[in-house]
Design a protein around this motif. Structure first.
Motif, short mmCIF file in Angstrom:
data_model
loop_
_atom_site.label_atom_id
_atom_site.label_comp_id
_atom_site.label_asym_id
_atom_site.label_seq_id
_atom_site.Cartn_x
_atom_site.Cartn_y
_atom_site.Cartn_z
N GLU A 84 5.52 -5.92 -14.19
CA GLU A 84 5.36 -4.59 -13.39
C GLU A 84 5.52 -3.32 -14.06
O GLU A 84 5.91 -3.32 -15.20
CB GLU A 84 6.88 -4.57 -12.57
CG GLU A 84 6.67 -5.60 -11.68
CD GLU A 84 7.87 -5.63 -10.59
OE1 GLU A 84 8.55 -4.75 -10.47
OE2 GLU A 84 8.03 -6.69 -9.85
N LYS A 87 6.38 0.74 -14.48
CA LYS A 87 7.18 1.77 -13.82
C LYS A 87 6.69 3.39 -14.20
O LYS A 87 5.87 3.40 -14.81
CB LYS A 87 8.66 1.59 -14.73
CG LYS A 87 8.42 1.97 -16.25
CD LYS A 87 9.82 1.65 -16.63
CE LYS A 87 9.93 1.99 -18.41
NZ LYS A 87 9.17 1.25 -19.21
N PRO A 88 7.24 4.07 -13.35
CA PRO A 88 6.79 5.49 -13.27
C PRO A 88 6.98 6.06 -14.80
O PRO A 88 7.79 5.76 -15.63
CB PRO A 88 7.63 6.27 -12.52
CG PRO A 88 8.09 5.34 -11.49
CD PRO A 88 8.40 3.78 -12.41
N VAL A 120 1.33 6.21 -14.43
CA VAL A 120 1.81 5.50 -13.09
C VAL A 120 2.65 6.64 -12.61
O VAL A 120 3.59 6.98 -13.13
CB VAL A 120 2.43 4.26 -13.47
CG1 VAL A 120 3.21 3.72 -12.10
CG2 VAL A 120 1.52 3.34 -13.86
N LEU A 121 2.63 6.79 -11.23
CA LEU A 121 3.53 7.77 -10.49
C LEU A 121 4.60 6.90 -9.88
O LEU A 121 5.86 7.26 -10.08
CB LEU A 121 2.63 8.54 -9.43
CG LEU A 121 1.53 9.35 -10.14
CD1 LEU A 121 0.89 10.01 -8.99
CD2 LEU A 121 2.43 10.57 -11.00
N TYR A 122 4.26 5.96 -9.19
CA TYR A 122 5.23 4.99 -8.28
C TYR A 122 4.59 3.95 -7.79
O TYR A 122 3.32 3.84 -7.55
CB TYR A 122 6.02 5.78 -7.22
CG TYR A 122 4.93 6.33 -6.09
CD1 TYR A 122 4.87 5.88 -5.11
CD2 TYR A 122 4.69 7.74 -6.23
CE1 TYR A 122 3.99 6.31 -4.09
CE2 TYR A 122 3.82 8.30 -5.34
CZ TYR A 122 3.53 7.43 -4.21
OH TYR A 122 2.74 8.19 -3.08
N LYS A 123 5.32 2.77 -7.37
CA LYS A 123 4.89 1.65 -6.83
C LYS A 123 5.18 1.94 -5.55
O LYS A 123 6.26 2.32 -4.83
CB LYS A 123 5.31 0.41 -7.40
CG LYS A 123 5.02 -0.92 -6.58
CD LYS A 123 6.07 -2.06 -7.49
CE LYS A 123 5.53 -3.11 -6.87
NZ LYS A 123 6.31 -4.41 -7.46
N THR A 124 4.20 1.48 -4.71
CA THR A 124 4.16 1.83 -3.12
C THR A 124 4.65 0.47 -2.47
O THR A 124 5.14 -0.54 -3.12
CB THR A 124 2.80 1.90 -2.53
OG1 THR A 124 2.02 0.43 -2.58
CG2 THR A 124 1.91 3.02 -3.02
N TYR A 140 0.18 0.70 -6.86
CA TYR A 140 0.55 1.72 -7.71
C TYR A 140 -0.37 3.12 -7.64
O TYR A 140 -1.54 2.78 -7.59
CB TYR A 140 0.47 1.14 -8.95
CG TYR A 140 1.47 -0.03 -9.38
CD1 TYR A 140 2.80 0.53 -10.16
CD2 TYR A 140 1.17 -1.26 -9.35
CE1 TYR A 140 3.46 -0.61 -10.31
CE2 TYR A 140 1.94 -2.15 -9.77
CZ TYR A 140 3.17 -1.80 -10.18
OH TYR A 140 4.02 -2.94 -10.33
N ASN A 141 0.34 4.06 -7.31
CA ASN A 141 -0.28 5.23 -7.28
C ASN A 141 -0.21 5.73 -8.92
O ASN A 141 0.81 5.51 -9.29
CB ASN A 141 0.38 6.26 -6.52
CG ASN A 141 0.17 6.07 -5.08
OD1 ASN A 141 -0.32 5.25 -4.78
ND2 ASN A 141 0.46 7.14 -4.32
N THR A 165 -5.02 11.64 -8.17
CA THR A 165 -4.18 10.43 -7.81
C THR A 165 -5.00 9.36 -6.94
O THR A 165 -5.68 9.51 -6.27
CB THR A 165 -2.91 10.88 -6.88
OG1 THR A 165 -2.36 12.06 -7.47
CG2 THR A 165 -2.03 9.69 -6.41
#
Length: 73
Positions: free
Chosen positions: A19, A21-22, A39-43, A48-49, A62
């Motif tokens: 996985e 991480k941001p 990576v900004l975040y996991k939805t 992933y955004n 984005t």
């Protein structure tokens, strides 16, 4: 004799699963070329955004990618 192992932290478990991480730097396909991003975040759905830097764009874009579409930078 019993050997005690330290408990796995969330980051260790996430790393084992592959996985992200941001803040992780990654490479994704954007159009016909590879682009670097962060990576900004996991939805909630597991994708992933990613903030992608695209040549010619004034600001980062984005994008949304599944885990198998993302490579480590």
């Amino acid at each position: 004799m019993t050997i005690k192992h330290p408990e796995a932290t969330e980051s260790v478990v996430a790393a084992r699963r592959g996985e992200l991480k941001p803040g992780d730097r990654v490479t994704v396909t954007f159009g016909r070329r590879d682009a670097s991003g962060i990576v900004l975040y996991k939805t909630i759905t597991g994708s992933y955004n990613v903030s992608v830097t695209v040549e010619g764009a004034d600001e980062p874009i984005t994008t949304v990618h599944t885990r198998d579409e993302i490579r480590a930078a």
